[in-house]
Design a protein around this motif. Structure first.
Motif, PDB file in Angstrom:
ATOM      1  N   PRO A 173       6.681 -18.922  17.486  1.00 43.65           N
ATOM      2  CA  PRO A 173       6.985 -18.642  15.989  1.00 43.65           C
ATOM      3  C   PRO A 173       8.412 -18.217  15.583  1.00 43.65           C
ATOM      4  N   THR A 174       8.728 -18.413  14.535  1.00 44.82           N
ATOM      5  CA  THR A 174       9.942 -17.855  14.147  1.00 44.82           C
ATOM      6  C   THR A 174       9.850 -16.432  12.958  1.00 44.82           C
ATOM      7  N   GLU A 175       8.813 -16.434  12.459  1.00 45.79           N
ATOM      8  CA  GLU A 175       8.590 -15.266  11.599  1.00 45.79           C
ATOM      9  C   GLU A 175       7.625 -14.162  12.061  1.00 45.79           C
ATOM     10  N   PRO A 176       7.707 -12.958  11.997  1.00 43.58           N
ATOM     11  CA  PRO A 176       6.679 -12.055  12.418  1.00 43.58           C
ATOM     12  C   PRO A 176       5.566 -12.004  11.630  1.00 43.58           C
ATOM     13  N   VAL A 177       4.397 -11.759  12.137  1.00 43.73           N
ATOM     14  CA  VAL A 177       3.122 -11.495  11.297  1.00 43.73           C
ATOM     15  C   VAL A 177       2.907 -10.067  10.804  1.00 43.73           C
ATOM     16  N   SER A 178       3.612  -9.278  11.297  1.00 42.11           N
ATOM     17  CA  SER A 178       3.657  -7.731  11.001  1.00 42.11           C
ATOM     18  C   SER A 178       4.433  -7.654   9.490  1.00 42.11           C
ATOM     19  N   PRO A 179       3.769  -6.388   8.826  1.00 41.32           N
ATOM     20  CA  PRO A 179       4.544  -6.502   7.506  1.00 41.32           C
ATOM     21  C   PRO A 179       6.089  -5.981   7.507  1.00 41.32           C
ATOM     22  N   SER A 180       6.770  -6.394   6.663  1.00 47.98           N
ATOM     23  CA  SER A 180       8.335  -5.947   6.599  1.00 47.98           C
ATOM     24  C   SER A 180       8.298  -4.589   5.843  1.00 47.98           C
ATOM     25  N   ALA A 181       9.475  -3.964   5.932  1.00 45.36           N
ATOM     26  CA  ALA A 181       9.568  -2.759   5.279  1.00 45.36           C
ATOM     27  C   ALA A 181       9.225  -2.688   3.805  1.00 45.36           C
ATOM     28  N   PRO A 182       9.731  -3.765   3.003  1.00 44.22           N
ATOM     29  CA  PRO A 182       9.256  -3.724   1.588  1.00 44.22           C
ATOM     30  C   PRO A 182       7.896  -3.734   1.281  1.00 44.22           C
ATOM     31  N   ILE A 183       7.166  -4.521   2.279  1.00 44.50           N
ATOM     32  CA  ILE A 183       5.609  -4.797   1.849  1.00 44.50           C
ATOM     33  C   ILE A 183       4.805  -3.489   2.137  1.00 44.50           C
ATOM     34  N   SER A 184       5.393  -2.711   3.361  1.00 45.27           N
ATOM     35  CA  SER A 184       4.753  -1.444   3.996  1.00 45.27           C
ATOM     36  C   SER A 184       5.001  -0.500   2.846  1.00 45.27           C
ATOM     37  N   GLY A 185       6.284  -0.537   2.324  1.00 43.08           N
ATOM     38  CA  GLY A 185       6.579   0.655   1.406  1.00 43.08           C
ATOM     39  C   GLY A 185       5.769   0.378  -0.034  1.00 43.08           C
ATOM     40  N   ALA A 186       5.589  -0.707  -0.207  1.00 45.84           N
ATOM     41  CA  ALA A 186       4.857  -1.024  -1.448  1.00 45.84           C
ATOM     42  C   ALA A 186       3.164  -0.598  -1.419  1.00 45.84           C
ATOM     43  N   VAL A 187       2.877  -0.844  -0.078  1.00 45.19           N
ATOM     44  CA  VAL A 187       1.573  -0.531   0.027  1.00 45.19           C
ATOM     45  C   VAL A 187       1.306   0.936   0.321  1.00 45.19           C
ATOM     46  N   GLY A 188       2.161   1.699   0.675  1.00 45.14           N
ATOM     47  CA  GLY A 188       2.263   3.095   0.919  1.00 45.14           C
ATOM     48  C   GLY A 188       2.428   3.693  -0.437  1.00 45.14           C
ATOM     49  N   LEU A 189       3.264   3.117  -1.399  1.00 45.33           N
ATOM     50  CA  LEU A 189       3.295   3.768  -2.612  1.00 45.33           C
ATOM     51  C   LEU A 189       1.926   3.537  -3.687  1.00 45.33           C
ATOM     52  N   CYS A 190       1.162   2.376  -3.371  1.00 44.01           N
ATOM     53  CA  CYS A 190      -0.041   2.107  -4.208  1.00 44.01           C
ATOM     54  C   CYS A 190      -1.059   3.331  -3.450  1.00 44.01           C
ATOM     55  N   ALA A 191      -0.927   3.249  -2.027  1.00 40.55           N
ATOM     56  CA  ALA A 191      -2.068   4.366  -1.431  1.00 40.55           C
ATOM     57  C   ALA A 191      -1.893   5.644  -1.902  1.00 40.55           C
ATOM     58  N   GLY A 192      -0.462   6.032  -2.038  1.00 44.54           N
ATOM     59  CA  GLY A 192      -0.067   7.526  -2.284  1.00 44.54           C
ATOM     60  C   GLY A 192      -0.559   7.727  -3.818  1.00 44.54           C
ATOM     61  N   GLY A 193      -0.309   6.728  -4.696  1.00 45.02           N
ATOM     62  CA  GLY A 193      -0.884   6.885  -6.049  1.00 45.02           C
ATOM     63  C   GLY A 193      -2.265   6.931  -6.174  1.00 45.02           C
ATOM     64  N   LEU A 194      -2.989   6.089  -5.325  1.00 39.88           N
ATOM     65  CA  LEU A 194      -4.506   6.401  -5.526  1.00 39.88           C
ATOM     66  C   LEU A 194      -4.878   7.603  -5.201  1.00 39.88           C
ATOM     67  N   ALA A 195      -4.340   8.145  -3.977  1.00 39.27           N
ATOM     68  CA  ALA A 195      -4.652   9.584  -3.420  1.00 39.27           C
ATOM     69  C   ALA A 195      -4.479  10.420  -4.479  1.00 39.27           C
ATOM     70  N   GLY A 196      -3.309  10.462  -5.117  1.00 47.34           N
ATOM     71  CA  GLY A 196      -3.073  11.467  -6.126  1.00 47.34           C
ATOM     72  C   GLY A 196      -3.726  11.348  -7.388  1.00 47.34           C
ATOM     73  N   GLY A 197      -4.274  10.219  -7.907  1.00 45.24           N
ATOM     74  CA  GLY A 197      -5.183  10.130  -8.749  1.00 45.24           C
ATOM     75  C   GLY A 197      -6.639  10.597  -8.485  1.00 45.24           C
ATOM     76  N   LEU A 198      -6.727  10.344  -7.459  1.00 48.50           N
ATOM     77  CA  LEU A 198      -8.241  10.836  -6.778  1.00 48.50           C
ATOM     78  C   LEU A 198      -8.244  12.400  -6.796  1.00 48.50           C
TER      79      LEU A 198
END
Length: 256
Positions: free
Chosen positions: A177-202
């Motif tokens: 393959p030419t591209e990795p299947v693991s998430p890149s830094a922007p995608i990981s950051g976006a997922v962490g942002l959503c998860a952190g916001g959800l945790a703060g709201g809860l």
């Protein structure tokens, strides 16, 4: 004039001025007061923490590559196509078995335990095709793992073709393959942002209710003053009967 200058030098009745120009006994200005943070502060704090954690995970994690090879189950002249579909499901289950991995281990260059964690087999209930996927931090190694397991499974299946009436054919080999299947830094950051916001709201929803105590954020001496004002504001009033009796007594004294 001398007394006046001495009085100004002394700082007036409130005492001598401090180094900052304020009197020691005088009230503090509005800039010196402490204000409590807003009640919703955990939401942005958790969101920023999740963004930082997700971005760091995407940067520090080693990229993962995946390569897939495909095998198709072909029935002979005396076998029903539905039988080939059933055998494809069965061969997909033994693709990660001990016998298959033992044959694929020399070509893959990994021991059986490592090879088991880096290969998976999938099939579709609608077509007699088996997908063998290998994963590795190196693209070429991922393709070698997938092809090694696919060849071993094909050899195992064809050895029993006379009894099953179904042969396994390598439909497509895995390519690096030419591209990795693991998430890149922007995608990981976006997922962490959503998860952190959800945790703060809860956390905001689950925390116990009630107002903050103003004494924690007030100046020293302010709680006592507030209590004195409250006592004066809610002091008990004399009853109407007592007030009327006092007025009658005063009128009798005047009449005398």
């Amino acid at each position: 004039m001398a007394e006046t200058s001495d009085h100004q030098r002394a700082g007036g009745p409130d005492g001598p001025p401090s180094r900052t120009g304020r009197r020691k006994g005088g009230p503090r200005g509005a800039r010196g007061r402490l204000f409590p943070p807003p009640a919703w502060w955990p939401l942005p704090a958790c969101a920023l923490l999740g963004l930082a954690a997700g971005g760091a995970y995407g940067v520090l994690k080693t990229p993962e590559y995946a390569a897939t090879s495909y095998i198709v189950a072909v029935p002979d002249d005396t076998t029903d196509p539905a039988t080939a579909l059933g055998f494809a499901q069965a061969y997909a289950r033994i693709a990660t078995g001990t016998a298959t991995l033992a044959q694929a281990r020399p070509r893959a260059g990994l021991d059986e335990r490592q090879l088991r964690t880096r290969v998976r087999a999938e099939t579709s209930p609608e077509s007699p095709m088996i997908a063998i996927t290998g994963t590795s931090p190196r693209p070429a190694k991922a393709a070698d793992i997938a092809n090694a397991v696919a060849d071993a499974l094909t050899l195992t299946g064809n050895q029993a073709a006379k009894n099953t009436g179904v042969r396994l054919l390598l439909f497509s080999q895995a390519m690096a393959p030419t591209e990795p299947v693991s998430p890149s830094a922007p995608i990981s950051g976006a997922v962490g942002l959503c998860a952190g916001g959800l945790a703060g709201g809860l956390w905001l929803l689950a925390r116990p209710g009630g107002r903050r105590r103003t004494e924690e954020w007030a100046e020293p001496g302010a709680p006592a003053a507030a209590g004195a004002v409250a006592e004066g504001a809610y002091a008990p009033l004399p009853a109407q009967g007592e007030a009327a009796g006092a007025a009658t007594a005063r009128e009798k004294e005047r009449a005398r």
